[in-house]
Structures are given as structure tokens and as C-alpha cells.
Write an enzyme that holds these catalytic residues in place. Structure first.
Site, PDB file in Angstrom:
ATOM      1  N   GLY A 136       0.823  -1.203   0.000  1.00  0.00           N
ATOM      2  CA  GLY A 136       0.000   0.000   0.000  1.00  0.00           C
ATOM      3  C   GLY A 136       0.854   1.248   0.000  1.00  0.00           C
ATOM      4  O   GLY A 136       2.082   1.194  -0.117  1.00  0.00           O
ATOM      5  N   ALA A 137       0.199   2.386   0.170  1.00  0.00           N
ATOM      6  CA  ALA A 137       0.904   3.666   0.135  1.00  0.00           C
ATOM      7  C   ALA A 137       1.846   3.835   1.329  1.00  0.00           C
ATOM      8  O   ALA A 137       2.893   4.462   1.227  1.00  0.00           O
ATOM      9  CB  ALA A 137      -0.100   4.816   0.111  1.00  0.00           C
ATOM     10  N   ALA A 152       2.427   1.030   3.812  1.00  0.00           N
ATOM     11  CA  ALA A 152       3.005  -0.199   4.369  1.00  0.00           C
ATOM     12  C   ALA A 152       2.799  -1.381   3.438  1.00  0.00           C
ATOM     13  O   ALA A 152       1.912  -1.372   2.575  1.00  0.00           O
ATOM     14  CB  ALA A 152       2.376  -0.496   5.729  1.00  0.00           C
ATOM     15  N   ASP A 171     -10.537   5.216   8.628  1.00  0.00           N
ATOM     16  CA  ASP A 171     -10.811   4.765   7.254  1.00  0.00           C
ATOM     17  C   ASP A 171     -11.897   3.697   7.322  1.00  0.00           C
ATOM     18  O   ASP A 171     -11.705   2.549   6.918  1.00  0.00           O
ATOM     19  CB  ASP A 171      -9.536   4.209   6.617  1.00  0.00           C
ATOM     20  CG  ASP A 171      -9.669   4.037   5.103  1.00  0.00           C
ATOM     21  OD1 ASP A 171     -10.678   4.527   4.540  1.00  0.00           O
ATOM     22  OD2 ASP A 171      -8.783   3.415   4.493  1.00  0.00           O
TER      23      ASP A 171
END
Length: 222
Positions: free
Chosen positions: A4-5, A7, A118
Site C-alpha cells: 500500500g501507500a 506499508a 478509514d
């Protein structure tokens, strides 16, 4: 592996147990000292959020090991698909029951000052026992502010409207039913008023942007 962005998520074995390694990798564009500080504090912070949620009875993966210096969390592996991917294959009556439970657990999180950050069906796993686990508290924080809790609820509503539009209204109503069973009617109304306010803000910003685009286009034609 899922990168991901912020991790990388890697499924593997640790002490003979199936786990998820969550590694916040270095960002080469950031100052080295700042990068280390951010990875260290965000890793510690997420572990605290997960541990506090677990302590209060909310289904989240257990934190098995943490190395803040390396930006590493080792988490319990929870078997089950993302709720987002299977909602359309579940009977509506069952979905409504599931969302009442989700609402209750979000109510417990908020009651204890935990913001998920989120809150979407992409960050919920449905187990074989129909239990919903909340994952990825990377954007979470501790707060009792109505604004931040309202943003959490607004994200939930937006996620339902964008990914499950045919049942969004009924699923959100079930969610709020569960939420209010924990927080009470007075707090529920505060939160819903805040959600309406956030939606109005979003519409206002969108209208301003659209108006700006049109005015630029008009000026270009002049």
C-alpha cells in the site's frame, strides 16, 4: 504480499502461527530522520489503537509483536474475505444484522475515544462465524471530538453509497441502529447532524470548484 501507500502486508509464519507482517517501509523522498520518526510513531500508535479496541471487546487482530524502530507490526491473521467483496452475495436480512453489529462496535470504539480513520467495508473482514473484524487502523487516532467521530460515520456512509448503492440506505440505517444502542439517542442525533454538516461542506466545495472551472473556461473563450 500487498503493498500500500504506507506499508506492505505480508502473510507468513511466526512462532508456528499464521500471521500478517505489516511493515512501514522507508520513503526515499523524505528526510531520513523524519521518515524514521514517522514510521516509528505511526507503528506504535496503530498498535495502541488496536490494543485498546481489543481491550474494549471490539473484534480486531491481536498485536503479537511490535518493533517501532523497524516500522514492524506482527498481527494475528484473521481468515475471511473483505466485507466489500461479498455484501452482494449475502441475503439482505443477514446483511442488516451484520451492520447492526458493525454499528455497535463502532459505537464502542467512539465511546472509548477511538477513531478508525478509514471506516469502509474494505477494512472489515467477515469470518465464518459471521463476525466482522476491523482492520487497518493506520489512519486512526484517539479523540472524543464530535467532528472526528462524525467524519468516521460519514466515511462509512460514503463507502456504502459508492460500493453498495442499491442497499446503502437500509444498511446505513441498520448501522445507526446498532451505533445508537451503544451511544444513545442524544449522541446519535449529534453525530447525524455532524454527518449532514460534513456532506453540505463537501457539496459547497464541489460547487465552488465547478464554478471556478466554468469561470476559467469562460475567461479562456473571451
Amino acid at each position: 504480499m500487498n503493498i500500500g501507500a504506507e506499508a506492505a502486508l505480508i502473510r507468513g509464519k511466526w512462532l508456528e502461527e499464521e500471521v500478517i507482517f505489516k511493515l512501514r517501509y522507508p520513503k526515499l523522498y523524505r528526510n531520513t530522520i523524519l521518515d524514521l520518526h514517522l514510521r516509528k510513531t505511526r507503528t506504535s500508535h496503530e498498535a495502541k489503537l488496536l490494543s485498546e479496541a481489543k481491550f474494549n471487546g471490539v473484534p480486531v487482530p491481536s498485536v503479537l509483536f511490535i518493533n517501532p524502530e523497524a516500522g514492524l507490526l506482527i498481527l494475528e491473521y484473521v481468515k475471511g474475505p473483505k466485507l466489500r467483496d461479498i455484501i452482494d452475495r449475502i441475503k439482505l436480512s443477514e446483511c442488516l444484522e451484520i451492520f447492526i453489529k458493525i454499528g455497535k462496535n463502532v459505537g464502542i470504539l467512539h465511546l472509548n475515544g477511538i477513531i478508525h480513520g478509514d471506516l469502509t467495508t474494505s477494512n472489515m473482514l467477515l469470518t465464518e462465524k459471521n463476525e466482522v473484524f476491523f482492520i487497518d487502523f493506520g489512519l486512526g487516532e484517539f479523540s472524543n471530538e464530535v467532528e472526528k467521530q462524525g467524519v468516521d460515520i460519514h466515511l462509512m456512509l460514503r463507502a456504502l453509497e459508492s460500493t453498495h448503492p442499491s442497499h446503502a440506505r437500509r444498511l446505513f440505517e441498520a448501522f445507526i441502529k446498532g451505533y445508537s444502542s451503544v451511544r444513545g439517542e442524544e449522541w446519535k442525533e449529534k453525530i447525524l447532524n455532524k454527518v449532514r454538516e460534513i456532506r453540505m461542506r463537501g457539496r459547497y466545495i464541489s460547487e465552488r470548484r465547478e464554478s471556478h472551472k466554468q469561470s476559467k473556461g469562460f475567461n479562456n473563450l473571451s
